[in-house]
Scaffold this active site. Structure first.
Site, short mmCIF file in Angstrom:
data_model
loop_
_atom_site.label_atom_id
_atom_site.label_comp_id
_atom_site.label_asym_id
_atom_site.label_seq_id
_atom_site.Cartn_x
_atom_site.Cartn_y
_atom_site.Cartn_z
N SER A 141 0.86 -1.19 0.00
CA SER A 141 0.00 0.00 0.00
C SER A 141 0.89 1.23 0.00
CB SER A 141 -0.88 0.03 1.25
OG SER A 141 -1.52 1.28 1.36
N TYR A 155 -2.09 -0.69 10.25
CA TYR A 155 -2.21 -1.18 8.86
C TYR A 155 -1.01 -0.69 8.04
CZ TYR A 155 -3.96 -1.30 4.03
OH TYR A 155 -4.09 -1.50 2.69
P1 NDP Z 1 -11.52 -5.96 -0.19
O1 NDP Z 1 -11.89 -5.68 1.21
O2 NDP Z 1 -12.36 -5.42 -1.30
O3 NDP Z 1 -11.36 -7.55 -0.41
C1 NDP Z 1 -10.62 -8.29 0.52
C2 NDP Z 1 -10.39 -9.67 -0.02
O4 NDP Z 1 -9.51 -10.38 0.87
C3 NDP Z 1 -11.66 -10.49 -0.11
O5 NDP Z 1 -11.54 -11.34 -1.23
C4 NDP Z 1 -11.64 -11.30 1.19
O6 NDP Z 1 -12.35 -12.53 1.10
C5 NDP Z 1 -10.15 -11.56 1.32
N1 NDP Z 1 -9.68 -11.84 2.68
C6 NDP Z 1 -9.77 -11.05 3.77
N2 NDP Z 1 -9.19 -11.66 4.83
C7 NDP Z 1 -8.73 -12.85 4.39
C8 NDP Z 1 -8.06 -13.94 5.02
N3 NDP Z 1 -7.74 -13.93 6.32
N4 NDP Z 1 -7.75 -15.03 4.26
C9 NDP Z 1 -8.07 -15.06 2.95
N5 NDP Z 1 -8.71 -14.07 2.30
C10 NDP Z 1 -9.05 -12.98 3.02
O7 NDP Z 1 -10.00 -5.44 -0.32
P2 NDP Z 1 -9.24 -4.68 -1.50
O8 NDP Z 1 -9.46 -5.35 -2.78
O9 NDP Z 1 -9.49 -3.23 -1.35
O10 NDP Z 1 -7.72 -4.89 -1.01
C11 NDP Z 1 -6.90 -5.92 -1.52
C12 NDP Z 1 -5.48 -5.65 -1.07
O11 NDP Z 1 -5.07 -4.36 -1.53
C13 NDP Z 1 -5.29 -5.65 0.44
O12 NDP Z 1 -4.05 -6.25 0.77
C14 NDP Z 1 -5.28 -4.17 0.78
O13 NDP Z 1 -4.57 -3.92 1.96
C15 NDP Z 1 -4.57 -3.61 -0.45
N6 NDP Z 1 -4.82 -2.19 -0.67
C16 NDP Z 1 -6.08 -1.72 -0.91
C17 NDP Z 1 -6.28 -0.38 -1.13
C18 NDP Z 1 -7.62 0.21 -1.38
O14 NDP Z 1 -7.74 1.47 -1.39
N7 NDP Z 1 -8.65 -0.58 -1.61
C19 NDP Z 1 -5.16 0.58 -1.09
C20 NDP Z 1 -3.88 -0.03 -0.86
C21 NDP Z 1 -3.73 -1.36 -0.66
P3 NDP Z 1 -13.96 -12.61 1.36
O15 NDP Z 1 -14.62 -12.09 0.10
O16 NDP Z 1 -14.22 -14.05 1.59
O17 NDP Z 1 -14.25 -11.74 2.55
#
Ligand code: NDP
Length: 246
Positions: A141, A155
């Site tokens: 991030s 985070y």
């Molecule tokens: P979302 O909240 O939209 O999606 C999260 C995803 O991760 C879902 O598929 C969820 O599964 C899965 N997940 C959560 N916890 C676990 C776990 N313990 N084991 C396996 N799967 C898990 O997140 P984003 O798409 O926004 O973020 C994706 C990545 O990008 C993250 O690492 C985030 O930190 C990073 N990021 C995001 C930003 C943003 O602005 N959105 C900015 C910078 C970085 P389920 O559907 O089953 O809940």
């Protein structure tokens, strides 16, 4: 030539789902990991298959060693040797200043964002080394270097750990022909902001972004796809910020 086999953790929604679809379009077979949302996982898998790829969905909590091992075992059995890993599953926990944050929320962020990434990298390193190499992309991030004072400093710290493990592993795994890179997104319009209790964040932050808008998940997927592709064959240890100039 055989198709690349790539695991995307957190592939059911947001950046992970967009990445799965993009990689399917680029010719990868996919393993789509998720933790609880069966409906979202099936919907994303349907889009992947519609793009012509084989796809398995595996419900696996990446913070749990046994789940990670089962995820990789399933992929090896159903799709063949893994060639790519996108470490994407991440959580923020509720917003709050560190002084008011519960220990269980700190622990969950560290368990998923740091331990989970390490467990997946460790198993990928073993499998890829045994099969002649591969490529790992860790989703970091921009917060890793910009910090996030006053809302979720833990985070940001977990994402700084992502950057450190990416650079260190790129050195450790280069001799095994495994490339390790990171993509550091800025503010991307996904469910994450709603989950952490600030659904208006992407719109509110637009004026602080030089390009004037939050990013789309597909724009992160494009960067991941490049880092996994042969076009990035000499790129390892890079942290690519995709944040609209922020
Ligand atoms: P979302 O909240 O939209 O999606 C999260 C995803 O991760 C879902 O598929 C969820 O599964 C899965 N997940 C959560 N916890 C676990 C776990 N313990 N084991 C396996 N799967 C898990 O997140 P984003 O798409 O926004 O973020 C994706 C990545 O990008 C993250 O690492 C985030 O930190 C990073 N990021 C995001 C930003 C943003 O602005 N959105 C900015 C910078 C970085 P389920 O559907 O089953 O809940």
């Amino acid at each position: 030539m055989s198709r690349p086999v790539t695991i995307v953790t957190g592939g059911s929604r947001g950046i992970g789902a967009a990445t799965c679809v993009r990689l399917a379009t680029d010719g990868h077979d996919l393993a789509l990991g998720y933790v609880s949302n069966d409906a979202a996982a099936q919907e994303a898998a349907q889009a992947v298959r519609a793009a012509g790829a084989r796809c398995v969905t595996v419900r696996a909590d990446t913070s749990q060693e046994a789940d990670v091992e089962r995820l990789f075992d399933t992929v090896a059995a159903e799709l063949g040797p893994v060639t790519g890993l996108v470490n994407n599953a991440g959580v923020t926990g509720p917003l709050g200043r560190l002084a008011e944050t519960r220990t269980e929320d700190l622990r969950r962020v560290v368990d998923v964002n740091v331990l989970g990434y390490l467990l997946c990298c460790r198993r990928a390193a073993r499998d890829m080394a045994a099969n002649g190499g591969g490529a790992i992309v860790n989703i970091s991030s921009a917060a890793a270097t910009l910090g996030s004072p006053g809302d979720y400093v833990h985070y940001a710290a977990s994402k700084a750990a992502t950057d450190a493990l990416t650079v260190g592993l790129s050195k450790e795994l280069g001799p095994d022909r495994i490339r390790v890179n990171a993509v550091a997104p800025g503010i991307i319009d996904t469910d994450m902001h709603t989950t952490m209790g600030d659904p208006d964040r992407p719109a509110r932050m637009a004026s602080a972004i030089p390009l004037g808008r939050p990013g789309e998940a597909s724009e992160i997927a494009a960067a991941v796809a490049w880092l996994l592709s042969p076009d990035a064959s000499y790129t390892s240890g890079a942290i690519l910020r995709v944040a609209g100039g922020r």
